[in-house]
Design an enzyme around this catalytic site. Structure first.
Site, PDB file in Angstrom:
ATOM      1  N   LYS A   1     -23.294 -26.247   4.992  1.00 58.00           N
ATOM      2  CA  LYS A   1     -22.000 -26.904   5.080  1.00 58.00           C
ATOM      3  C   LYS A   1     -21.011 -26.133   4.208  1.00 58.00           C
ATOM      4  O   LYS A   1     -21.152 -26.098   2.994  1.00 58.00           O
ATOM      5  CB  LYS A   1     -22.117 -28.360   4.630  1.00 58.00           C
ATOM      6  CG  LYS A   1     -21.200 -29.241   5.425  1.00 58.00           C
ATOM      7  CD  LYS A   1     -21.567 -30.686   5.314  1.00 58.00           C
ATOM      8  CE  LYS A   1     -20.742 -31.487   6.307  1.00 58.00           C
ATOM      9  NZ  LYS A   1     -20.870 -32.894   6.147  1.00 58.00           N
TER      10      LYS A   1
ATOM     11  N   TRP B   1     -19.902 -27.381   9.460  1.00 51.55           N
ATOM     12  CA  TRP B   1     -21.261 -26.884   9.616  1.00 51.55           C
ATOM     13  C   TRP B   1     -21.273 -25.477  10.184  1.00 51.55           C
ATOM     14  O   TRP B   1     -20.544 -25.165  11.128  1.00 51.55           O
ATOM     15  CB  TRP B   1     -22.037 -27.794  10.591  1.00 51.55           C
ATOM     16  CG  TRP B   1     -22.600 -28.993   9.909  1.00 51.55           C
ATOM     17  CD1 TRP B   1     -22.733 -29.194   8.572  1.00 51.55           C
ATOM     18  CD2 TRP B   1     -23.114 -30.175  10.546  1.00 51.55           C
ATOM     19  NE1 TRP B   1     -23.288 -30.425   8.327  1.00 51.55           N
ATOM     20  CE2 TRP B   1     -23.532 -31.038   9.516  1.00 51.55           C
ATOM     21  CE3 TRP B   1     -23.258 -30.571  11.867  1.00 51.55           C
ATOM     22  CZ2 TRP B   1     -24.099 -32.288   9.772  1.00 51.55           C
ATOM     23  CZ3 TRP B   1     -23.822 -31.815  12.127  1.00 51.55           C
ATOM     24  CH2 TRP B   1     -24.227 -32.669  11.087  1.00 51.55           C
TER      25      TRP B   1
END
Ligand code: ADP
Length: 544
Positions: free
Chosen positions: A439, A444
Protein backbone atom coordinates in the site's frame (compact mmCIF):
# COMPACT_ATOMS: atom_id res chain seq x y z
CA UNK A 1 -42.88 -30.59 -2.35
CA UNK A 2 -42.85 -32.66 -5.51
CA UNK A 3 -39.69 -34.76 -5.57
CA UNK A 4 -37.95 -35.76 -8.78
CA UNK A 5 -38.16 -39.43 -9.57
CA UNK A 6 -34.56 -40.16 -10.32
CA UNK A 7 -32.28 -42.77 -8.78
CA UNK A 8 -30.43 -41.80 -5.65
CA UNK A 9 -27.07 -43.30 -6.73
CA UNK A 10 -24.30 -41.74 -4.69
CA UNK A 11 -21.49 -39.76 -6.30
CA UNK A 12 -18.50 -41.79 -5.13
CA UNK A 13 -14.94 -42.43 -6.22
CA UNK A 14 -15.88 -46.13 -6.34
CA UNK A 15 -18.14 -45.22 -9.23
CA UNK A 16 -15.16 -43.77 -11.12
CA UNK A 17 -13.05 -46.85 -10.42
CA UNK A 18 -15.74 -49.25 -11.57
CA UNK A 19 -16.58 -47.24 -14.66
CA UNK A 20 -12.88 -47.12 -15.60
CA UNK A 21 -12.52 -50.87 -15.23
CA UNK A 22 -15.74 -51.79 -17.05
CA UNK A 23 -15.62 -49.41 -19.96
CA UNK A 24 -11.98 -48.44 -20.40
CA UNK A 25 -10.16 -51.62 -19.41
CA UNK A 26 -7.56 -51.14 -22.11
CA UNK A 27 -6.65 -47.52 -21.26
CA UNK A 28 -3.21 -47.03 -19.84
CA UNK A 29 -1.51 -45.76 -16.71
CA UNK A 30 2.16 -45.08 -17.31
CA UNK A 31 4.44 -44.17 -14.46
CA UNK A 32 8.04 -43.57 -13.67
CA UNK A 33 8.97 -44.92 -10.25
CA UNK A 34 11.86 -44.09 -7.98
CA UNK A 35 13.99 -46.87 -9.47
CA UNK A 36 13.71 -44.91 -12.73
CA UNK A 37 11.71 -47.63 -14.45
CA UNK A 38 8.73 -46.74 -16.61
CA UNK A 39 5.76 -48.99 -15.75
CA UNK A 40 2.85 -49.55 -18.10
CA UNK A 41 -0.43 -50.80 -16.66
CA UNK A 42 -3.76 -51.14 -18.37
CA UNK A 43 -6.77 -49.97 -16.34
CA UNK A 44 -7.85 -53.60 -15.89
CA UNK A 45 -4.48 -54.47 -14.31
CA UNK A 46 -4.60 -51.32 -12.22
CA UNK A 47 -8.08 -52.26 -11.02
CA UNK A 48 -6.90 -55.69 -9.90
CA UNK A 49 -4.04 -54.13 -7.96
CA UNK A 50 -6.43 -51.65 -6.32
CA UNK A 51 -8.56 -54.62 -5.22
CA UNK A 52 -5.48 -56.39 -3.84
CA UNK A 53 -4.56 -53.29 -1.86
CA UNK A 54 -8.13 -52.88 -0.60
CA UNK A 55 -8.09 -56.49 0.63
CA UNK A 56 -4.71 -55.99 2.29
CA UNK A 57 -5.87 -52.81 4.04
CA UNK A 58 -9.07 -54.38 5.34
CA UNK A 59 -7.15 -57.46 6.52
CA UNK A 60 -4.70 -55.15 8.31
CA UNK A 61 -7.62 -53.70 10.26
CA UNK A 62 -8.33 -50.46 8.41
CA UNK A 63 -11.83 -49.23 9.22
CA UNK A 64 -14.14 -46.65 7.72
CA UNK A 65 -12.80 -43.13 8.28
CA UNK A 66 -9.24 -44.22 9.13
CA UNK A 67 -6.51 -42.04 7.71
CA UNK A 68 -3.97 -43.70 5.39
CA UNK A 69 -1.04 -41.39 4.78
CA UNK A 70 1.24 -41.14 1.76
CA UNK A 71 4.60 -39.44 1.27
CA UNK A 72 5.00 -40.13 -2.39
CA UNK A 73 5.65 -38.86 -5.91
CA UNK A 74 3.22 -39.29 -8.77
CA UNK A 75 3.24 -42.96 -9.73
CA UNK A 76 0.89 -45.92 -10.11
CA UNK A 77 1.27 -47.14 -6.51
CA UNK A 78 0.31 -43.72 -5.20
CA UNK A 79 -2.72 -43.79 -7.50
CA UNK A 80 -3.65 -47.26 -6.20
CA UNK A 81 -3.64 -45.88 -2.65
CA UNK A 82 -5.78 -42.93 -3.77
CA UNK A 83 -8.47 -45.31 -5.00
CA UNK A 84 -8.21 -48.26 -2.60
CA UNK A 85 -8.27 -46.20 0.58
CA UNK A 86 -11.16 -43.94 -0.47
CA UNK A 87 -13.21 -46.78 -1.95
CA UNK A 88 -13.07 -48.91 1.21
CA UNK A 89 -14.37 -45.89 3.12
CA UNK A 90 -11.02 -44.79 4.56
CA UNK A 91 -9.30 -41.45 3.89
CA UNK A 92 -6.26 -40.97 1.69
CA UNK A 93 -4.09 -38.43 3.44
CA UNK A 94 -1.46 -37.07 1.05
CA UNK A 95 1.47 -35.45 2.84
CA UNK A 96 3.79 -32.99 1.14
CA UNK A 97 7.35 -34.34 1.59
CA UNK A 98 8.80 -30.87 1.12
CA UNK A 99 7.37 -29.65 4.43
CA UNK A 100 9.64 -28.97 7.39
CA UNK A 101 10.13 -31.82 9.86
CA UNK A 102 8.00 -30.18 12.57
CA UNK A 103 5.17 -29.72 10.07
CA UNK A 104 5.38 -33.38 8.97
CA UNK A 105 5.11 -34.43 12.59
CA UNK A 106 2.29 -32.02 13.30
CA UNK A 107 0.32 -33.15 10.26
CA UNK A 108 0.70 -36.91 10.84
CA UNK A 109 -0.34 -36.50 14.47
CA UNK A 110 -3.17 -34.08 13.79
CA UNK A 111 -4.58 -36.44 11.15
CA UNK A 112 -3.99 -39.46 13.43
CA UNK A 113 -2.65 -41.45 10.50
CA UNK A 114 -2.65 -45.21 11.07
CA UNK A 115 -0.60 -46.25 8.03
CA UNK A 116 2.18 -44.47 6.22
CA UNK A 117 3.06 -45.46 2.66
CA UNK A 118 6.26 -43.78 1.53
CA UNK A 119 8.56 -43.59 -1.44
CA UNK A 120 12.05 -45.14 -1.02
CA UNK A 121 13.52 -41.65 -1.44
CA UNK A 122 11.93 -40.62 1.84
CA UNK A 123 13.15 -43.67 3.75
CA UNK A 124 15.74 -41.81 5.84
CA UNK A 125 13.37 -38.95 6.61
CA UNK A 126 10.66 -41.36 7.76
CA UNK A 127 13.07 -43.34 9.92
CA UNK A 128 14.34 -40.11 11.48
CA UNK A 129 10.84 -38.87 12.33
CA UNK A 130 9.23 -42.20 13.12
CA UNK A 131 9.48 -41.72 16.88
CA UNK A 132 7.52 -38.45 16.60
CA UNK A 133 4.57 -40.02 14.76
CA UNK A 134 2.24 -40.91 17.59
CA UNK A 135 -0.43 -42.90 15.79
CA UNK A 136 1.25 -44.59 12.82
CA UNK A 137 1.12 -48.37 13.26
CA UNK A 138 2.58 -49.56 9.97
CA UNK A 139 5.15 -48.20 7.57
CA UNK A 140 5.14 -49.50 4.02
CA UNK A 141 7.70 -48.58 1.41
CA UNK A 142 6.48 -48.08 -2.16
CA UNK A 143 8.74 -50.41 -4.11
CA UNK A 144 9.26 -53.95 -5.37
CA UNK A 145 10.29 -56.59 -2.83
CA UNK A 146 13.77 -55.93 -1.61
CA UNK A 147 16.16 -58.51 -0.14
CA UNK A 148 16.59 -56.36 2.97
CA UNK A 149 12.86 -56.27 3.66
CA UNK A 150 12.48 -59.98 2.94
CA UNK A 151 15.15 -60.66 5.55
CA UNK A 152 13.08 -58.73 8.05
CA UNK A 153 15.55 -55.87 8.38
CA UNK A 154 13.80 -53.12 6.52
CA UNK A 155 10.26 -51.80 6.39
CA UNK A 156 7.59 -53.84 4.70
CA UNK A 157 7.36 -53.35 0.94
CA UNK A 158 4.23 -52.44 -0.94
CA UNK A 159 4.49 -55.37 -3.32
CA UNK A 160 4.75 -57.89 -0.48
CA UNK A 161 1.88 -56.15 1.34
CA UNK A 162 -0.50 -56.77 -1.58
CA UNK A 163 1.07 -59.89 -3.11
CA UNK A 164 -1.15 -62.65 -1.73
CA UNK A 165 -4.43 -60.79 -1.90
CA UNK A 166 -7.40 -61.52 -4.14
CA UNK A 167 -7.78 -59.36 -7.23
CA UNK A 168 -11.45 -58.66 -6.65
CA UNK A 169 -13.23 -56.73 -3.92
CA UNK A 170 -16.79 -56.31 -2.78
CA UNK A 171 -16.88 -52.51 -2.52
CA UNK A 172 -19.07 -51.08 0.26
CA UNK A 173 -21.97 -48.74 -0.50
CA UNK A 174 -20.68 -45.35 0.57
CA UNK A 175 -22.47 -42.16 1.41
CA UNK A 176 -21.33 -39.47 -1.04
CA UNK A 177 -20.74 -37.06 1.83
CA UNK A 178 -18.28 -39.45 3.45
CA UNK A 179 -14.69 -38.18 3.69
CA UNK A 180 -12.44 -39.48 0.92
CA UNK A 181 -9.16 -37.59 1.18
CA UNK A 182 -7.29 -35.16 3.38
CA UNK A 183 -4.68 -32.57 2.42
CA UNK A 184 -3.07 -29.90 4.56
CA UNK A 185 -2.35 -26.39 3.34
CA UNK A 186 1.28 -25.47 3.71
CA UNK A 187 0.65 -23.08 6.57
CA UNK A 188 2.99 -20.23 5.74
CA UNK A 189 1.77 -18.70 8.98
CA UNK A 190 0.78 -20.90 11.91
CA UNK A 191 0.21 -24.63 11.70
CA UNK A 192 -0.99 -26.27 8.51
CA UNK A 193 -4.75 -26.71 8.25
CA UNK A 194 -6.46 -29.87 7.06
CA UNK A 195 -8.93 -29.82 4.18
CA UNK A 196 -11.11 -32.92 4.30
CA UNK A 197 -12.63 -33.68 0.90
CA UNK A 198 -15.72 -35.83 0.41
CA UNK A 199 -16.52 -38.30 -2.37
CA UNK A 200 -19.17 -35.89 -3.60
CA UNK A 201 -16.96 -32.79 -3.69
CA UNK A 202 -14.20 -34.74 -5.43
CA UNK A 203 -16.58 -36.12 -8.05
CA UNK A 204 -18.30 -32.84 -8.85
CA UNK A 205 -14.94 -31.11 -9.10
CA UNK A 206 -13.54 -33.80 -11.43
CA UNK A 207 -16.64 -33.70 -13.62
CA UNK A 208 -16.46 -29.97 -13.88
CA UNK A 209 -12.71 -29.64 -14.64
CA UNK A 210 -13.13 -32.32 -17.35
CA UNK A 211 -15.58 -30.04 -19.20
CA UNK A 212 -15.05 -28.92 -22.80
CA UNK A 213 -14.02 -25.35 -22.08
CA UNK A 214 -11.66 -26.44 -19.32
CA UNK A 215 -9.31 -29.42 -19.39
CA UNK A 216 -11.58 -31.05 -21.98
CA UNK A 217 -10.60 -34.57 -20.94
CA UNK A 218 -11.32 -37.20 -23.59
CA UNK A 219 -10.58 -40.91 -23.85
CA UNK A 220 -8.12 -40.18 -26.65
CA UNK A 221 -6.07 -37.86 -24.42
CA UNK A 222 -2.76 -38.68 -22.83
CA UNK A 223 -2.41 -36.54 -19.71
CA UNK A 224 0.71 -35.68 -17.79
CA UNK A 225 0.03 -34.15 -14.36
CA UNK A 226 3.40 -32.75 -13.33
CA UNK A 227 1.60 -31.13 -10.42
CA UNK A 228 2.17 -33.46 -7.46
CA UNK A 229 -0.42 -35.90 -6.18
CA UNK A 230 0.75 -35.01 -2.66
CA UNK A 231 -0.58 -31.49 -3.01
CA UNK A 232 -4.18 -30.59 -3.75
CA UNK A 233 -5.08 -33.87 -5.52
CA UNK A 234 -2.90 -33.08 -8.54
CA UNK A 235 -5.67 -30.65 -9.54
CA UNK A 236 -8.23 -33.46 -9.74
CA UNK A 237 -6.54 -35.10 -12.73
CA UNK A 238 -6.21 -38.57 -11.11
CA UNK A 239 -10.02 -38.66 -11.00
CA UNK A 240 -10.81 -36.76 -14.21
CA UNK A 241 -8.53 -39.03 -16.29
CA UNK A 242 -10.04 -42.31 -15.08
CA UNK A 243 -13.56 -40.95 -15.27
CA UNK A 244 -13.02 -40.33 -18.98
CA UNK A 245 -10.79 -43.30 -19.79
CA UNK A 246 -7.78 -41.14 -20.71
CA UNK A 247 -4.19 -42.32 -20.59
CA UNK A 248 -2.53 -41.06 -17.43
CA UNK A 249 1.22 -40.44 -17.44
CA UNK A 250 2.74 -40.08 -13.98
CA UNK A 251 6.24 -38.57 -13.98
CA UNK A 252 7.60 -39.71 -10.59
CA UNK A 253 10.23 -37.49 -9.02
CA UNK A 254 12.13 -36.37 -12.13
CA UNK A 255 10.58 -33.08 -13.18
CA UNK A 256 13.57 -31.68 -15.05
CA UNK A 257 13.48 -30.71 -18.74
CA UNK A 258 15.08 -33.87 -20.22
CA UNK A 259 12.91 -36.26 -18.16
CA UNK A 260 9.68 -34.43 -18.98
CA UNK A 261 10.58 -34.07 -22.63
CA UNK A 262 11.22 -37.84 -22.84
CA UNK A 263 7.85 -38.71 -21.33
CA UNK A 264 5.95 -36.12 -23.37
CA UNK A 265 7.21 -37.56 -26.64
CA UNK A 266 7.33 -41.26 -25.72
CA UNK A 267 3.78 -41.23 -24.36
CA UNK A 268 2.39 -38.82 -26.97
CA UNK A 269 1.05 -36.52 -24.24
CA UNK A 270 -1.77 -34.19 -25.39
CA UNK A 271 -2.44 -32.32 -22.13
CA UNK A 272 0.02 -31.37 -19.41
CA UNK A 273 -0.50 -29.55 -16.12
CA UNK A 274 1.91 -27.97 -13.69
CA UNK A 275 3.22 -24.90 -11.89
CA UNK A 276 5.12 -22.09 -13.67
CA UNK A 277 8.57 -23.12 -12.38
CA UNK A 278 8.28 -26.52 -14.04
CA UNK A 279 7.29 -25.00 -17.36
CA UNK A 280 10.07 -22.42 -17.25
CA UNK A 281 12.52 -25.32 -16.79
CA UNK A 282 11.01 -27.26 -19.69
CA UNK A 283 10.98 -24.18 -21.93
CA UNK A 284 14.61 -23.49 -21.23
CA UNK A 285 15.54 -27.08 -22.11
CA UNK A 286 13.45 -27.12 -25.29
CA UNK A 287 14.77 -23.76 -26.46
CA UNK A 288 18.42 -24.54 -25.80
CA UNK A 289 18.26 -27.86 -27.59
CA UNK A 290 15.82 -26.89 -30.33
CA UNK A 291 13.47 -29.72 -29.46
CA UNK A 292 9.80 -30.18 -30.15
CA UNK A 293 6.78 -31.50 -28.24
CA UNK A 294 4.54 -32.18 -31.19
CA UNK A 295 1.83 -34.22 -29.51
CA UNK A 296 1.04 -31.60 -26.82
CA UNK A 297 -2.15 -29.67 -27.67
CA UNK A 298 -2.85 -27.81 -24.44
CA UNK A 299 -1.46 -27.18 -21.00
CA UNK A 300 -2.62 -25.90 -17.69
CA UNK A 301 -0.46 -23.63 -15.60
CA UNK A 302 -1.38 -22.45 -12.11
CA UNK A 303 -0.49 -22.52 -8.44
CA UNK A 304 1.16 -19.12 -8.84
CA UNK A 305 0.89 -16.45 -11.50
CA UNK A 306 1.99 -17.55 -14.97
CA UNK A 307 4.58 -15.19 -16.43
CA UNK A 308 3.88 -13.98 -19.98
CA UNK A 309 7.01 -15.82 -21.18
CA UNK A 310 5.25 -19.15 -20.59
CA UNK A 311 2.10 -18.14 -22.44
CA UNK A 312 3.87 -16.45 -25.29
CA UNK A 313 6.52 -19.08 -25.93
CA UNK A 314 4.39 -22.19 -25.59
CA UNK A 315 1.77 -20.66 -27.88
CA UNK A 316 4.11 -19.22 -30.50
CA UNK A 317 6.96 -21.69 -30.63
CA UNK A 318 5.33 -24.95 -29.62
CA UNK A 319 1.74 -24.40 -30.71
CA UNK A 320 0.37 -25.34 -27.29
CA UNK A 321 -2.81 -23.66 -26.03
CA UNK A 322 -2.01 -22.32 -22.54
CA UNK A 323 -4.74 -22.27 -19.88
CA UNK A 324 -3.90 -20.28 -16.81
CA UNK A 325 -5.84 -21.28 -13.71
CA UNK A 326 -6.23 -20.21 -10.15
CA UNK A 327 -7.15 -22.34 -7.17
CA UNK A 328 -6.17 -23.50 -3.74
CA UNK A 329 -6.25 -26.67 -1.64
CA UNK A 330 -9.47 -25.40 -0.05
CA UNK A 331 -11.10 -25.47 -3.50
CA UNK A 332 -10.25 -29.08 -4.33
CA UNK A 333 -8.33 -27.12 -5.88
CA UNK A 334 -9.49 -25.56 -9.17
CA UNK A 335 -11.49 -22.32 -9.01
CA UNK A 336 -10.96 -20.61 -12.36
CA UNK A 337 -9.44 -21.51 -15.72
CA UNK A 338 -8.53 -19.39 -18.69
CA UNK A 339 -10.66 -20.54 -21.59
CA UNK A 340 -11.32 -17.76 -24.07
CA UNK A 341 -14.90 -16.90 -24.94
CA UNK A 342 -16.11 -17.08 -28.53
CA UNK A 343 -15.64 -13.39 -29.26
CA UNK A 344 -12.14 -13.45 -27.76
CA UNK A 345 -10.74 -16.48 -29.54
CA UNK A 346 -10.10 -14.61 -32.79
CA UNK A 347 -8.40 -11.59 -31.21
CA UNK A 348 -4.88 -10.79 -32.45
CA UNK A 349 -2.36 -12.98 -30.60
CA UNK A 350 -0.92 -10.26 -28.35
CA UNK A 351 -4.41 -9.33 -27.10
CA UNK A 352 -5.27 -12.98 -26.52
CA UNK A 353 -2.09 -13.49 -24.51
CA UNK A 354 -2.99 -10.54 -22.29
CA UNK A 355 -6.31 -12.25 -21.54
CA UNK A 356 -4.61 -15.61 -21.02
CA UNK A 357 -2.30 -14.00 -18.48
CA UNK A 358 -5.33 -13.28 -16.27
CA UNK A 359 -6.31 -16.10 -13.91
CA UNK A 360 -9.31 -17.30 -15.94
CA UNK A 361 -13.01 -17.38 -15.23
CA UNK A 362 -14.96 -19.49 -12.74
CA UNK A 363 -16.06 -23.02 -13.55
CA UNK A 364 -19.70 -23.78 -12.92
CA UNK A 365 -19.76 -24.73 -9.25
CA UNK A 366 -17.55 -21.89 -8.01
CA UNK A 367 -19.07 -18.56 -7.17
CA UNK A 368 -16.72 -15.60 -6.74
CA UNK A 369 -17.03 -12.15 -5.25
CA UNK A 370 -14.72 -9.39 -4.07
CA UNK A 371 -15.42 -7.22 -1.03
CA UNK A 372 -13.90 -4.04 0.38
CA UNK A 373 -12.55 -3.64 3.90
CA UNK A 374 -16.05 -2.99 5.27
CA UNK A 375 -17.35 -6.16 3.65
CA UNK A 376 -19.28 -4.40 0.85
CA UNK A 377 -19.46 -6.34 -2.38
CA UNK A 378 -17.50 -4.61 -5.17
CA UNK A 379 -18.42 -4.48 -8.87
CA UNK A 380 -16.93 -6.76 -11.51
CA UNK A 381 -15.51 -3.92 -13.55
CA UNK A 382 -11.90 -5.07 -13.78
CA UNK A 383 -10.80 -2.06 -11.71
CA UNK A 384 -12.21 -2.45 -8.19
CA UNK A 385 -9.84 -4.51 -6.07
CA UNK A 386 -10.92 -6.37 -2.95
CA UNK A 387 -10.65 -9.49 -0.83
CA UNK A 388 -11.64 -12.55 -2.85
CA UNK A 389 -14.33 -14.81 -1.41
CA UNK A 390 -15.71 -18.03 -2.91
CA UNK A 391 -18.45 -20.55 -2.35
CA UNK A 392 -19.60 -23.77 -3.94
CA UNK A 393 -20.01 -27.53 -3.51
CA UNK A 394 -16.28 -28.26 -3.69
CA UNK A 395 -15.16 -25.38 -1.46
CA UNK A 396 -14.08 -26.12 2.12
CA UNK A 397 -16.90 -25.58 4.64
CA UNK A 398 -14.68 -25.74 7.73
CA UNK A 399 -11.17 -26.98 8.39
CA UNK A 400 -10.53 -30.43 9.83
CA UNK A 401 -10.44 -30.23 13.65
CA UNK A 402 -10.22 -26.44 13.43
CA UNK A 403 -13.35 -24.60 14.29
CA UNK A 404 -12.00 -21.06 14.16
CA UNK A 405 -14.46 -19.04 12.07
CA UNK A 406 -12.01 -16.46 10.75
CA UNK A 407 -11.85 -17.88 7.22
CA UNK A 408 -15.62 -17.91 6.79
CA UNK A 409 -18.11 -15.07 6.50
CA UNK A 410 -21.44 -15.05 8.31
CA UNK A 411 -23.29 -15.43 5.03
CA UNK A 412 -21.38 -18.58 4.13
CA UNK A 413 -18.45 -17.54 1.94
CA UNK A 414 -14.85 -18.70 2.26
CA UNK A 415 -12.15 -16.02 2.58
CA UNK A 416 -9.40 -17.05 0.17
CA UNK A 417 -6.77 -14.68 1.54
CA UNK A 418 -6.21 -13.42 -2.01
CA UNK A 419 -6.76 -9.90 -3.30
CA UNK A 420 -8.25 -9.56 -6.76
CA UNK A 421 -10.32 -7.73 -9.33
CA UNK A 422 -12.91 -9.41 -11.55
CA UNK A 423 -13.56 -8.09 -15.06
CA UNK A 424 -17.00 -7.79 -16.68
CA UNK A 425 -16.50 -11.13 -18.50
CA UNK A 426 -15.82 -12.84 -15.17
CA UNK A 427 -12.03 -13.10 -15.54
CA UNK A 428 -10.19 -13.11 -12.27
CA UNK A 429 -7.18 -10.83 -11.85
CA UNK A 430 -5.19 -11.85 -8.78
CA UNK A 431 -3.10 -8.94 -7.58
CA UNK A 432 -1.76 -10.29 -4.31
CA UNK A 433 -2.21 -12.35 -1.22
CA UNK A 434 -3.78 -10.26 1.55
CA UNK A 435 -0.66 -10.52 3.62
CA UNK A 436 1.62 -9.46 0.74
CA UNK A 437 -0.29 -6.39 -0.35
CA UNK A 438 1.73 -3.21 -0.93
CA UNK A 439 0.00 0.00 0.00
CA UNK A 440 1.75 3.13 -1.22
CA UNK A 441 0.24 6.55 -0.54
CA UNK A 442 -3.09 4.87 0.18
CA UNK A 443 -3.14 2.96 -3.16
CA UNK A 444 -2.58 -0.73 -3.73
CA UNK A 445 0.26 -1.81 -5.96
CA UNK A 446 0.10 -5.35 -7.32
CA UNK A 447 3.25 -7.27 -6.42
CA UNK A 448 2.27 -10.04 -8.86
CA UNK A 449 2.11 -7.59 -11.76
CA UNK A 450 5.53 -6.16 -10.92
CA UNK A 451 7.00 -9.68 -10.67
CA UNK A 452 5.56 -10.71 -14.02
CA UNK A 453 7.06 -7.68 -15.71
CA UNK A 454 10.49 -8.40 -14.21
CA UNK A 455 10.39 -12.00 -15.43
CA UNK A 456 9.73 -10.61 -18.90
CA UNK A 457 13.31 -9.28 -18.94
CA UNK A 458 15.48 -11.74 -20.88
CA UNK A 459 18.08 -12.05 -18.08
CA UNK A 460 15.67 -12.60 -15.19
CA UNK A 461 14.90 -16.14 -14.03
CA UNK A 462 12.72 -15.34 -11.03
CA UNK A 463 11.41 -12.24 -9.25
CA UNK A 464 9.76 -11.45 -5.94
CA UNK A 465 8.27 -8.12 -5.00
CA UNK A 466 7.96 -6.95 -1.40
CA UNK A 467 7.22 -3.68 0.29
CA UNK A 468 9.79 -1.63 2.17
CA UNK A 469 8.76 1.02 4.66
CA UNK A 470 8.92 4.58 3.35
CA UNK A 471 8.56 7.69 5.50
CA UNK A 472 6.42 9.58 2.97
CA UNK A 473 4.51 6.86 1.10
CA UNK A 474 4.11 4.33 3.89
CA UNK A 475 5.42 1.51 1.72
CA UNK A 476 7.21 1.28 -1.62
CA UNK A 477 7.76 -1.78 -3.80
CA UNK A 478 11.16 -3.38 -4.28
CA UNK A 479 11.73 -6.26 -6.68
CA UNK A 480 14.36 -8.89 -5.89
CA UNK A 481 15.51 -10.82 -8.93
CA UNK A 482 17.56 -13.93 -9.58
CA UNK A 483 19.37 -13.80 -12.91
CA UNK A 484 19.42 -16.69 -15.37
CA UNK A 485 22.55 -18.83 -15.48
CA UNK A 486 25.37 -16.93 -17.21
CA UNK A 487 23.14 -13.87 -17.72
CA UNK A 488 24.25 -10.37 -16.90
CA UNK A 489 22.08 -7.32 -16.32
CA UNK A 490 22.32 -4.31 -14.09
CA UNK A 491 19.39 -3.20 -11.94
CA UNK A 492 18.81 -0.06 -14.01
CA UNK A 493 18.36 -2.09 -17.22
CA UNK A 494 15.75 -4.19 -15.50
CA UNK A 495 14.01 -1.18 -14.00
CA UNK A 496 13.79 0.39 -17.46
CA UNK A 497 11.36 -2.26 -18.68
CA UNK A 498 8.67 -0.95 -16.32
CA UNK A 499 8.43 2.32 -18.28
CA UNK A 500 5.12 2.40 -20.09
CA UNK A 501 3.97 -0.94 -18.65
CA UNK A 502 2.64 0.40 -15.33
CA UNK A 503 1.71 3.82 -13.96
CA UNK A 504 4.84 5.75 -12.96
CA UNK A 505 4.07 5.58 -9.24
CA UNK A 506 3.91 1.77 -9.43
CA UNK A 507 7.47 1.42 -10.78
CA UNK A 508 9.55 -0.28 -8.07
CA UNK A 509 11.95 1.98 -6.23
CA UNK A 510 14.74 -0.56 -6.47
CA UNK A 511 15.65 -3.72 -8.28
CA UNK A 512 17.92 -5.88 -6.16
CA UNK A 513 19.84 -8.76 -7.71
CA UNK A 514 20.02 -11.69 -5.27
CA UNK A 515 21.58 -15.19 -5.50
CA UNK A 516 18.42 -17.00 -4.51
CA UNK A 517 14.85 -16.46 -3.36
CA UNK A 518 13.19 -18.32 -0.48
CA UNK A 519 10.37 -20.77 -1.29
CA UNK A 520 7.64 -22.49 0.69
CA UNK A 521 7.14 -26.26 0.77
CA UNK A 522 4.79 -25.95 -2.19
CA UNK A 523 7.46 -24.20 -4.22
CA UNK A 524 5.92 -20.76 -3.98
CA UNK A 525 7.87 -17.65 -3.15
CA UNK A 526 8.03 -17.16 0.59
CA UNK A 527 7.49 -13.43 0.92
CA UNK A 528 7.40 -13.83 4.68
CA UNK A 529 10.97 -15.09 4.68
CA UNK A 530 12.05 -12.49 2.10
CA UNK A 531 10.57 -9.67 4.17
CA UNK A 532 12.53 -11.02 7.13
CA UNK A 533 15.74 -10.85 5.08
CA UNK A 534 15.02 -7.21 4.30
CA UNK A 535 13.96 -6.11 7.76
CA UNK A 536 15.39 -2.66 8.48
CA UNK A 537 16.42 -2.11 4.83
CA UNK A 538 16.41 1.58 3.95
CA UNK A 539 15.51 2.81 0.52
CA UNK A 540 17.71 5.26 -1.34
CA UNK A 541 14.50 7.08 -2.33
CA UNK A 542 13.62 7.67 1.31
CA UNK A 543 15.26 10.91 2.35
CA UNK A 544 13.96 10.91 5.94
P1 ADP B 1 -0.89 -23.31 0.09
O1 ADP B 1 -1.71 -22.34 0.87
O2 ADP B 1 -0.74 -24.63 0.67
O3 ADP B 1 0.32 -22.71 -0.61
P2 ADP B 1 -2.25 -23.72 -2.36
O4 ADP B 1 -1.28 -24.46 -3.20
O5 ADP B 1 -3.59 -24.20 -2.21
O6 ADP B 1 -1.76 -23.67 -1.04
O7 ADP B 1 -2.11 -22.21 -2.81
C1 ADP B 1 -3.17 -21.39 -3.05
C2 ADP B 1 -2.73 -20.00 -3.36
O8 ADP B 1 -1.82 -19.95 -4.47
C3 ADP B 1 -3.85 -19.10 -3.78
O9 ADP B 1 -4.58 -18.64 -2.67
C4 ADP B 1 -3.13 -17.99 -4.53
O10 ADP B 1 -2.59 -17.03 -3.64
C5 ADP B 1 -1.99 -18.72 -5.17
N1 ADP B 1 -2.29 -19.00 -6.57
C6 ADP B 1 -2.76 -20.15 -7.09
N2 ADP B 1 -2.90 -20.05 -8.42
C7 ADP B 1 -2.52 -18.79 -8.76
C8 ADP B 1 -2.41 -18.04 -9.98
N3 ADP B 1 -2.72 -18.59 -11.14
N4 ADP B 1 -2.00 -16.77 -9.92
C9 ADP B 1 -1.66 -16.19 -8.75
N5 ADP B 1 -1.72 -16.83 -7.57
C10 ADP B 1 -2.13 -18.11 -7.57
Amino acid sequence: MLYGRMMQDQLTITGVLQHAQRFHAGSEIVSRTSDNKVHHLRYEQFYRRVCQLANALVKAGVRSGDRIATLAWNDHRHLEIYYASSCIGAVCHTINPRLFDEQLTFIANDAEDRFLFFDPQFHDKVMELKHTFETVERYIVLCEDEPEAAAGNGPETYESFIADEAASFDWPELDENQASALCYTSGTTGNPKGVLFSHRSTLIHALSVSGGDWLCVRQRDSILPVVPMFHANAWGIPYAALMNGAKLVLPGYALDGPSLHGLLNDERVTLMAGVPTVWLGLLDYLNRNELSINSVERMMVGGSAAPMAIIHQFEERYDVRVMHGWGMTELSPVGTLGALKNHQASLPPQERYQLQALQGRPLFGVDLRIVDEAGHVLPHDGRAIGALQVKGPWVVGSYYKDTSPESFTEDGWFETGDVAAIDPEGYLIITDRTKDVIKSGGEWISSIELENIAVGHPSVAEAACISIKHSKWGERPVVCVVLKEDAEANPDDIKAIYEGQVARWCIPDEIIVVDDLPHTATGKLSKLELRRRFEGYSLKTDQA
